[in-house]
Design an enzyme around this catalytic site. Structure first.
Site: not given
Ligand code: AHR
Length: 539
Positions: A210, A344
């Site tokens: 991220e 994820e």
């Protein structure tokens, strides 16, 4: 006169109301009838599609809450039975899932992780902080060697996420040399002195996590400049991994839908299309949680049908998201060399009352079992592009497989779905034809059923069916396109309520039951309970 006028008026006013009412009754009635009708499902096993990579059943284990400490690592001196500090009960449960790979050490944690803190004698390792997740002490007792030992115990591959945020290419390059070289370098000698003379295998390398947010708030351009450096210099030296079994590099990809994310995917894939000999990527990560409000406000247990339907509707958006980002990838990579790695995913609910802030502890119900099956089906249908996925997270965090409390352990409904889907690992996709029908709750409309089929390596045909309707069972009339079906045998996961859970005191509220049907008059009829997941082999 007056009275007849009034009654005439009444009659004329009544007419449209009556028509409307009758229409409503007809609609409701036909919906009820439709919701009770058998579904005809046909499998054409002579047609095969893409390989469903077993890596889509991957796990994610971050240094977060009790995901590692207590969930996996209890230390060699613990009263909890363990092998070199790693819980035996958790290892046995995960082995049964045939976990293909584990992503570690994060998540946001990875971009603050310094691997040197987690090697060497246990009593010399520094205590550091975990500012992302509750600001607790990170004892570093579970480090590189412990992770690799854990993988070896459960039989999974390593998906290492390296620190691009607060680390350096030098630090990451050293970590990979430490792990993988067979040459007598200083780092190789250090690894041997720490107990592992031979090189480790690192199957996957995640270049950042991220990076558009907790991993450093980078723009796509800034991230690309970093990623290319890591891709070039963070090498795998394991002599056994130079050709066919080479380590695959995964770049940070999108975190949702909308222009911000499509621009991110576009930028990375555009750069990939122009990559040179000196850098490369094999995968683009995508993160997508099933969460309705932020911060997560939906309860993981103690909810009703509305929240059940809302969450499932939300989770089905995964399909559109994959379509959107796959289309961009197709533009730059029509041969689909770069995998979309959904590393994820899962449900993210409100933290359990009384649980530690930042530990992301939640319960896991039958709704999550249905949710897991729907997502696995979506990944299977996109098997040509989605070749890896990692549910968040493996133990005690978010949509976990396993919950522990000191010496106690319980398997969640999601665990059971992953176990039931084991036959789909490395199978070949087979098309299924069916009319999904409708499950309606208030304003919400969802498909009534979902199904996928695949052939395993031995040629056995497998079918997974999910009945989303929480109050109506569904009868499936199963037929094979090219032959006559004789029987279907497998397991079905049902529960008394949509929010039924397994607890330490009642661990078997939601467990799979055997299901077996023989064909009658050439017909194979499967009756599936409301809100259930079923996996059968078809003969
Ligand atoms: O899984 C929890 C967190 O969610 C991860 O650390 C991060 O990558 C994501 O935002």
């Amino acid at each position: 006169m007056t009275s007849s006028r009034t009654s005439n008026l009444k009659r004329t006013r009544c007419k449209p109301v009556f028509v409307l009412l009758s229409l409503l009754v007809v609609i409701v009635f036909s919906e009820v009838l439709l919701a009770q009708q058998p579904v005809t499902l046909s499998i054409d096993a002579s047609v095969t599609g893409a390989k469903i990579e077993r890596d889509i059943f991957g796990q994610f284990a971050e240094h977060l809450g009790q995901g590692i400490y207590e969930g996996v690592w209890v230390g060699p001196d613990s009263r909890i039975p363990n092998t070199r500090g790693i819980r035996n009960d958790v290892v046995a449960a995960l082995k049964a899932l045939r976990v293909p790979n584990v992503r570690w050490p994060g998540g946001c944690f990875a971009d603050e992780y310094h691997w040197r803190n987690g090697i060497g004698p246990a009593n010399k390792r520094p205590a550091t902080l975990n500012p992302n997740w509750g600001g607790v002490i990170e004892p570093n007792s579970f480090g590189t060697h412990e992770f690799m030992d854990f993988l070896q115990q459960i039989g999974a591959e390593a998906y290492l996420s390296v620190n691009v945020g607060s680390g350096t290419p030098h630090e990451a390059a050293d970590w990979l040399e430490y792990l993988t070289t067979a040459q007598p370098t200083a780092l190789e000698k250090e690894r041997a002195a720490n107990g592992h003379p031979g090189p480790y295998k690192i199957a996957y390398l995640g270049i950042g996590n991220e990076s558009w947010d907790c991993g450093g708030n980078m723009t796509p351009e800034y991230y690309l400049s970093q990623m290319k450096i890591y891709s070039r210099f963070v090498r795998n030296f394991n002599p056994a991994q130079q050709d066919k079994d080479k380590m695959l590099k995964i770049a940070v990809g999108p975190g949702g839908d909308g222009p911000r994310w499509t621009e991110w995917t576009d930028a990375i894939m555009k750069a990939y299309a122009q990559h040179t000999w000196s850098w490369d990527i094999d995968g683009l990560s995508m993160h997508n949680y099933t969460v309705i409000k932020w911060p997560p406000a939906y309860k993981s247990v103690g909810f009703g049908e509305t929240e059940y339907a809302e969450i499932l509707k939300k989770t089905l958006e995964m399909d559109a998201l994959i379509n959107t980002h796959s289309a961009i990838m197709d533009k730059y990579d029509p041969q689909k060399k770069v995998a979309l790695v959904v590393d994820e995913w899962g449900a993210w609910y409100e933290k359990l009352p009384g649980s530690h802030e930042g530990f992301l502890a939640q319960q896991n119900s039958q709704r999550d079992a249905v949710l897991a099956a729907l997502n696995l089906n979506i990944f299977a249908r996109h098997a040509d592009r989605v070749r890896m996925a990692n549910i968040a997270q493996m133990v005690n965090v978010l949509q976990a497989m396993i919950l522990t409390d000191k010496e106690k352990m319980v398997l969640t409904p999601t665990y059971h779905v992953f176990k039931m889907y084991v036959p789909f690992q490395d199978s070949t996709f087979v098309p299924v034809t069916f009319n999904a029908g409708i499950y309606k709750h208030g304003e919400l409309t969802l498909p009534r059923i979902d199904a996928i089929a695949a052939k395993d390596k031995s040629g056995t045909l497998w079918l997974a069916i999910t009945n989303l309707d929480p109050s109506q069972p569904v009868e499936i009339d199963l037929a094979l396109a090219a032959s006559t079906a004789k029987s279907a045998t497998g397991e079905t996961l049902t529960a008394p309520k949509v929010d039924s859970i397994n607890t330490f005191d009642a661990p078997e509220t939601v467990v799979p039951k055997r299901i077996s049907v023989q064909a009658r008059d050439g017909k194979l009829a499967l009756k599936l309970a409301p809100a259930s997941v079923t996996v059968v082999s078809v003969e």
